[in-house]
Motif scaffolding. Structure first.
Motif, PDB file in Angstrom:
ATOM      1  N   ILE A 859       0.844  -1.213   0.000  1.00  0.00           N
ATOM      2  CA  ILE A 859       0.000   0.000   0.000  1.00  0.00           C
ATOM      3  C   ILE A 859       0.873   1.255   0.000  1.00  0.00           C
ATOM      4  O   ILE A 859       0.586   2.236  -0.696  1.00  0.00           O
ATOM      5  CB  ILE A 859      -0.957   0.003   1.216  1.00  0.00           C
ATOM      6  CG1 ILE A 859      -1.952  -1.160   1.121  1.00  0.00           C
ATOM      7  CG2 ILE A 859      -1.709   1.329   1.315  1.00  0.00           C
ATOM      8  CD1 ILE A 859      -2.842  -1.141  -0.116  1.00  0.00           C
ATOM      9  N   LYS A 860       1.987   1.232   0.774  1.00  0.00           N
ATOM     10  CA  LYS A 860       2.908   2.378   0.790  1.00  0.00           C
ATOM     11  C   LYS A 860       3.469   2.635  -0.608  1.00  0.00           C
ATOM     12  O   LYS A 860       3.589   3.785  -1.047  1.00  0.00           O
ATOM     13  CB  LYS A 860       4.065   2.125   1.761  1.00  0.00           C
ATOM     14  CG  LYS A 860       3.762   2.431   3.201  1.00  0.00           C
ATOM     15  CD  LYS A 860       5.032   2.279   4.016  1.00  0.00           C
ATOM     16  CE  LYS A 860       4.768   2.535   5.492  1.00  0.00           C
ATOM     17  NZ  LYS A 860       6.002   2.337   6.293  1.00  0.00           N
ATOM     18  N   LEU A 861       3.851   1.523  -1.323  1.00  0.00           N
ATOM     19  CA  LEU A 861       4.397   1.662  -2.674  1.00  0.00           C
ATOM     20  C   LEU A 861       3.386   2.287  -3.627  1.00  0.00           C
ATOM     21  O   LEU A 861       3.748   2.937  -4.606  1.00  0.00           O
ATOM     22  CB  LEU A 861       4.839   0.290  -3.209  1.00  0.00           C
ATOM     23  CG  LEU A 861       6.111  -0.297  -2.591  1.00  0.00           C
ATOM     24  CD1 LEU A 861       6.290  -1.745  -3.002  1.00  0.00           C
ATOM     25  CD2 LEU A 861       7.335   0.520  -2.998  1.00  0.00           C
ATOM     26  N   HIS A 862       2.101   2.108  -3.345  1.00  0.00           N
ATOM     27  CA  HIS A 862       1.046   2.730  -4.153  1.00  0.00           C
ATOM     28  C   HIS A 862       0.744   4.164  -3.706  1.00  0.00           C
ATOM     29  O   HIS A 862      -0.197   4.786  -4.199  1.00  0.00           O
ATOM     30  CB  HIS A 862      -0.236   1.882  -4.077  1.00  0.00           C
ATOM     31  CG  HIS A 862      -0.216   0.676  -4.977  1.00  0.00           C
ATOM     32  ND1 HIS A 862       0.428  -0.503  -4.631  1.00  0.00           N
ATOM     33  CD2 HIS A 862      -0.735   0.466  -6.230  1.00  0.00           C
ATOM     34  CE1 HIS A 862       0.278  -1.378  -5.602  1.00  0.00           C
ATOM     35  NE2 HIS A 862      -0.413  -0.818  -6.596  1.00  0.00           N
ATOM     36  N   GLY A 863       1.514   4.666  -2.746  1.00  0.00           N
ATOM     37  CA  GLY A 863       1.290   6.038  -2.251  1.00  0.00           C
ATOM     38  C   GLY A 863       0.182   6.136  -1.240  1.00  0.00           C
ATOM     39  O   GLY A 863      -0.341   7.230  -0.995  1.00  0.00           O
ATOM     40  N   GLY A 864      -0.190   5.002  -0.633  1.00  0.00           N
ATOM     41  CA  GLY A 864      -1.293   5.012   0.331  1.00  0.00           C
ATOM     42  C   GLY A 864      -0.844   4.740   1.750  1.00  0.00           C
ATOM     43  O   GLY A 864       0.343   4.792   2.072  1.00  0.00           O
ATOM     44  N   GLU A 865      -1.822   4.430   2.625  1.00  0.00           N
ATOM     45  CA  GLU A 865      -1.562   4.155   4.038  1.00  0.00           C
ATOM     46  C   GLU A 865      -2.407   2.960   4.466  1.00  0.00           C
ATOM     47  O   GLU A 865      -3.445   2.678   3.865  1.00  0.00           O
ATOM     48  CB  GLU A 865      -1.944   5.354   4.915  1.00  0.00           C
ATOM     49  CG  GLU A 865      -1.160   6.607   4.651  1.00  0.00           C
ATOM     50  CD  GLU A 865      -1.677   7.758   5.510  1.00  0.00           C
ATOM     51  OE1 GLU A 865      -1.945   7.514   6.709  1.00  0.00           O
ATOM     52  OE2 GLU A 865      -1.819   8.869   4.976  1.00  0.00           O
ATOM     53  N   MET A 866      -1.955   2.267   5.548  1.00  0.00           N
ATOM     54  CA  MET A 866      -2.746   1.176   6.128  1.00  0.00           C
ATOM     55  C   MET A 866      -2.732   1.327   7.638  1.00  0.00           C
ATOM     56  O   MET A 866      -1.693   1.637   8.223  1.00  0.00           O
ATOM     57  CB  MET A 866      -2.186  -0.197   5.719  1.00  0.00           C
ATOM     58  CG  MET A 866      -2.980  -1.369   6.318  1.00  0.00           C
ATOM     59  SD  MET A 866      -2.396  -2.983   5.756  1.00  0.00           S
ATOM     60  CE  MET A 866      -3.071  -3.035   4.128  1.00  0.00           C
ATOM     61  N   TRP A 867      -3.874   1.095   8.284  1.00  0.00           N
ATOM     62  CA  TRP A 867      -3.975   1.170   9.735  1.00  0.00           C
ATOM     63  C   TRP A 867      -5.155   0.323  10.203  1.00  0.00           C
ATOM     64  O   TRP A 867      -5.893  -0.220   9.387  1.00  0.00           O
ATOM     65  CB  TRP A 867      -4.115   2.627  10.183  1.00  0.00           C
ATOM     66  CG  TRP A 867      -5.411   3.283   9.842  1.00  0.00           C
ATOM     67  CD1 TRP A 867      -6.502   3.446  10.627  1.00  0.00           C
ATOM     68  CD2 TRP A 867      -5.752   3.897   8.574  1.00  0.00           C
ATOM     69  NE1 TRP A 867      -7.499   4.113   9.968  1.00  0.00           N
ATOM     70  CE2 TRP A 867      -7.071   4.396   8.707  1.00  0.00           C
ATOM     71  CE3 TRP A 867      -5.078   4.054   7.361  1.00  0.00           C
ATOM     72  CZ2 TRP A 867      -7.714   5.047   7.669  1.00  0.00           C
ATOM     73  CZ3 TRP A 867      -5.717   4.700   6.334  1.00  0.00           C
ATOM     74  CH2 TRP A 867      -7.030   5.189   6.481  1.00  0.00           C
ATOM     75  N   PHE A 868      -5.325   0.212  11.508  1.00  0.00           N
ATOM     76  CA  PHE A 868      -6.432  -0.594  12.022  1.00  0.00           C
ATOM     77  C   PHE A 868      -6.983   0.033  13.291  1.00  0.00           C
ATOM     78  O   PHE A 868      -6.345   0.880  13.923  1.00  0.00           O
ATOM     79  CB  PHE A 868      -5.979  -2.035  12.294  1.00  0.00           C
ATOM     80  CG  PHE A 868      -5.047  -2.165  13.477  1.00  0.00           C
ATOM     81  CD1 PHE A 868      -5.538  -2.401  14.760  1.00  0.00           C
ATOM     82  CD2 PHE A 868      -3.681  -2.036  13.310  1.00  0.00           C
ATOM     83  CE1 PHE A 868      -4.681  -2.509  15.839  1.00  0.00           C
ATOM     84  CE2 PHE A 868      -2.816  -2.139  14.389  1.00  0.00           C
ATOM     85  CZ  PHE A 868      -3.317  -2.383  15.659  1.00  0.00           C
TER      86      PHE A 868
END
Length: 889
Positions: A859-868
């Protein structure tokens, strides 16, 4: 019996009539436009207030009824003592017919109240209540005050006017009676005393030839109310003075009185003759004036102008301005009303600043000098004047004004003492700061001599400094002295003395700026003591500390520097240069450039030379400081020898590289033998002759092979992520279709656990992504939700767009949740949670612990973020990931 019944009947009728009467009067009181109230005494509690209370006082009935003696609270400060006095009389039973006082209404406005009173007394003659009617007389009071003010102004103008003024009455034949009053100028003009004039009439001081016209003139005045004419006034010694006499009628003490003003116009007449003679020359002069000249009607219509006026407004000489209106050249035409009011009141304006504009709209500032022209009847007919373009001067003055205001503000609010003394040393002015550090008021200081508040030991020294400034006529530099406060405490004061001159350049005293430095003195003493402690502390440090010039010589260092450089502890390195220690000049330049750019530098790793030439690795932490004496920038910081630590870190980095290389090679090597392990069972399972036991065995082999293949893929991805060599192959994808595909692949697990899966997705979400990588992310998150949700659970997959136009996807479950202690493990490599619920509900927790780590990096490589998010144990979990909408190409 009949008599008794009749008596009862009469009594009942009387009661009814009384009740009707009370209702009638209550009805009248309730609708009365004046406030009516009753207050009990001596407690001051209000028993009744009619609705007019709000109208008269501005406050409601409840305000009074709920607050005894409420009137005292709203009484104007000027009437507080009046109230106390009258309340004291009231308690004693002294009830005046009226009170007149001021209050402050709820909006903060003043109101005058006229109150009529009636005292209520008991059988013993003691007062028990007060009934009052109140009315608002504010308008009448203001009118009375205005009237008295106007009367004072009238008589002041009467006595100090520049024209001779006479007050008199006229008889029924319109013949003037004796003068009622005359002013000083009248006596001076005619040569009579006031007493003599008061015995005379208007007929006795005018030209006898015109006496026959007096009656006619008086009738004209009677018809028009005002009369202006020219006549000859006769002085006491028989001289004739050509005068202009103006008469008009007005009311004085309810009687008609004539007010006549006589103005000597002899010189004016001579001037008018000269003026007529010079009009031609005047017109020619106006034409060639270097200032703008104009003549306009009262409404602003241009009647005449000179070439300069035309030039100032941006017109050509050939342009005709007659008929144009000057209001069109005001930046704010509505402001011309103020200008007109002033010229109408005064008859002229002088140096009036007009914010104007040219024909092309360019804004300019004009200085206007105008006068009002009237006809023979005194009616304004036009305005003439001159204009000067002061745009540049005005802007400079504005800047100067702003500068002066700024300077004045600084002086008024500065945290320094300022005082003035005369040549004898008596204080003539002090500011608040001086009073603050001297512990007294201005009244305590002004008028006293400086000797009274100085320590006796300092009086001679201070006199010497003042005397030196007086003789040398130059300011005395910073001096320090000790003063004695009113409470007896001693304070140290530092200041500068200047000579003060009057407008003629004569020495008249001194002024000084001063500051209380008592606390600084204390700090200096503490600082001196702490410097030694600080020096000892620095020398006992294991960390090297230094201070030096920028790219220059060393100014100070501690003993730890000697230890780090392995030189004699007693050796003084002060005066040596930075280049003597840096191994590489490029590193030295990088160090100083970074320091100058940021003002500080942290953990800068560099190689230095020891005294014996041996190279070592150190960590520098430095920052810029200002030398308070020279104002120059210097650098100070610490030096830590990290040679051994640096060597170990190098070994660690090499070890990690070997690990990554091994992981990559091993993963590739494992992949090759897995191809037949996964492929063969798939082929054999197509054989219909296999027994169930054989099929189970082949399925077990296939399941284990796929599991191992996934682990190897995770290891390969982890290795690529750590080497930052992972590549994305992006294309435009309908992400809803991708989600449906992932759900289909996991349908066996969903059915096996009887999971309810809900989709709440927006339609037609197209993103430019690596669909295989994002598919792994979705599969990871959905399979995790299935794993950690017990049978018959629920999973919801949703999407939304945030304020920044990003797509946010969420996978929500109602499973076992994540406890606070486990939250830091979720996105770590090999991060796996151990929980009793996993065993209790026989949940599938077998995995590499790499899935979420890899998913977040994808997701970071796509310019995004991940969280929970998780509310904790058994409260479910929501995993989010965000992809920028701008990825669509």
């Amino acid at each position: 019996m009949k008599n008794k019944i009749k008596s009862l009947t009469d009594h009942k009728q009387a009661e009814d009539e009384l009740k009707k009467s009370e209702e009638k009067y209550r009805y009248l009181i309730e609708r009365l436009g004046e406030a009516v109230y009753r207050i009990s005494l001596p407690d001051g509690k209000y028993e009744y207030f009619n609705p007019a209370t709000k109208l008269i006082f501005g406050y409601t009935e409840k305000d009074f009824l709920n607050n005894p003696k409420f009137i005292e609270k709203i009484m104007h400060p000027d009437f507080k003592e009046y109230f106390k006095e009258k309340w004291g009389d009231l308690i004693k039973g002294i009830v005046p017919p009226t009170y007149e006082y001021k209050i402050i209404d709820p909006k903060g406005n003043e109101r005058w109240i006229l109150q009529s009173n009636k005292g209520i007394f008991n059988e013993k003659g003691n007062i028990i209540a007060l009934e009052s009617i109140c009315r608002d007389v504010t308008k009448q009071k203001k009118a009375d005050i205005a009237l008295r003010t106007n009367e004072r102004k009238f008589f002041a103008l009467f006595e100090n006017a520049n024209d001779a003024i006479f007050l008199y009455k006229i008889d029924k034949n319109q013949i003037p009676d004796q003068f009622l009053e005359v002013n000083k100028i009248a006596c001076k003009l005619l040569g009579y005393s006031r007493e003599e004039l008061l015995k005379m009439t208007l007929l006795e001081i005018t030209n006898p030839i015109q006496l026959k016209n007096i009656s006619k003139l008086m009738k004209m005045r009677q018809n028009t109310g005002k009369l202006t004419s020219e006549t000859n006034a006769l002085t006491k010694d028989g001289k004739k003075i050509l005068c202009e006499i103006s008469s008009q009628t007005f009311q004085l003490e309810n009687e008609n009185v004539i007010l006549s003003t006589i103005r000597d116009i002899s010189e004016r007449k001579k001037t008018e003759k000269k003026l007529k003679k010079s009009e031609k020359q005047y017109r020619e002069m106006i034409t060639y004036l270097d200032v703008g000249f104009y003549s306009i009607e009262i409404d602003g219509t241009i009647l005449n102008y000179n070439p300069k006026f035309s030039e100032i407004l941006g017109f050509k000489n050939s342009d005709n301005l007659i008929g144009l209106n000057v209001s069109d050249f005001w930046q704010k035409p509505e402001l011309r009303k103020e200008y007109l009011e002033e010229i109408m009141n005064l008859g002229f304006v002088k140096n009036y600043i007009s914010h104007s504009k040219k024909k092309n709209g360019e804004e300019i500032v004009l200085q206007v000098n105008s006068h009002l022209l009237k006809d023979d009847m005194g009616t304004p007919i036009k305005i003439e004047g001159t204009v000067i373009d002061i745009t540049d001067k005005f802007r400079l003055e504005q800047k100067l004004k702003e500068s002066e205001e700024k300077y004045r503000s600084i002086l008024e609010n500065m945290q320094d003492g300022y005082f003035e003394v005369d040549l004898k040393g008596n204080w003539t002015y002090v500011n608040d700061y001086v009073c603050k550090y001297r512990g007294c008021s201005k009244d305590d200081l002004v008028g006293r001599n400086y000797r009274e508040i100085l320590d006796k030991a300092n009086i001679k020294e201070v006199f010497k400094k003042f005397n030196q400034v007086y003789k040398e006529e130059i300011p005395r530099g910073t001096f320090e002295t000790q003063i004695i406060r009113n409470d007896g405490k001693k304070r140290f004061v530092e200041g500068t003395i200047y000579l003060k001159y009057d407008s003629k350049g004569k020495k008249v005293g001194f002024f000084s700026f001063s500051h209380d430095v008592t606390e600084r003195k204390k700090v200096e003493q503490k600082l001196k003591k702490s410097e030694e402690e600080h020096r000892n502390m620095l020398n006992n440090l294991d960390v090297g500390f230094y201070k030096g010039e920028i790219k220059g010589k060393l100014l100070m260092h501690n003993i730890a520097i000697n230890k780090i450089l392995e030189c004699d502890p007693s050796k003084n390195l002060i005066g040596t240069f930075a280049k003597d220690f840096f191994k590489d000049e490029k590193q030295m330049k990088l160090y100083y450039n970074t320091l100058m750019k940021n003002g500080f530098i942290k953990n800068f790793i560099v190689e230095l030379k020891k005294e014996n030439g041996e190279i070592m690795t150190v960590s520098l932490n430095s920052h810029l400081v200002e030398n308070k004496i020279t104002g120059e920038q210097e650098v100070e910081g610490t030096v830590i020898d990290i040679t051994e630590k640096f060597r170990l870190e190098q070994k660690l980095r090499e070890s990690e590289k070997r690990y990554r290389d091994f992981t990559s090679i091993a993963s590739h090597e494992f992949k090759t033998p897995l191809i037949p392990i996964i492929g063969m069972p798939q082929l054999l399972l197509n054989d219909n002759n296999l027994t169930e036991q054989q099929k189970d065995s082949l399925n077990e082999i296939l399941h284990s092979g796929k599991k191992l293949n996934k682990l190897i893929d995770n290891l390969l991805d982890t290795s690529q992520i750590e080497r930052t060599s992972i590549e994305l192959i992006k294309r435009e994808i309908e992400i809803n279709t991708l989600i449906d595909s992932c759900i289909s692949d996991l349908s066996f697990l969903i059915k096996q656990k009887n999971i309810i899966l809900i989709k709440n997705l927006q339609k037609d979400i197209k993103l430019n992504i690596d669909d295989k990588k994002i598919s792994r992310v979705l599969t990871n998150l959905i399979s995790n939700a299935i794993k950690y949700t017990i049978s018959n659970g629920k999973i919801e997959i949703s999407s939304q767009i945030d304020k920044e136009n990003n797509f946010i996807f969420s996978i929500k479950d109602n499973g076992i949740g994540i406890e606070e202690k486990d939250k830091d493990l979720i996105f770590q490599k090999f991060g796996k949670i151990r929980r009793e619920e996993i065993v209790k509900y026989k949940l599938d927790f077998h995995g590499s612990g790499l899935g979420l780590f890899i998913s977040k990096e994808i997701i970071k490589l796509h310019g995004g973020e991940m969280w929970f998010e998780s509310a904790g144990k058994n409260n479910g979990t929501i995993f989010y990931f965000k992809l920028p909408k701008k990825l669509v190409k």
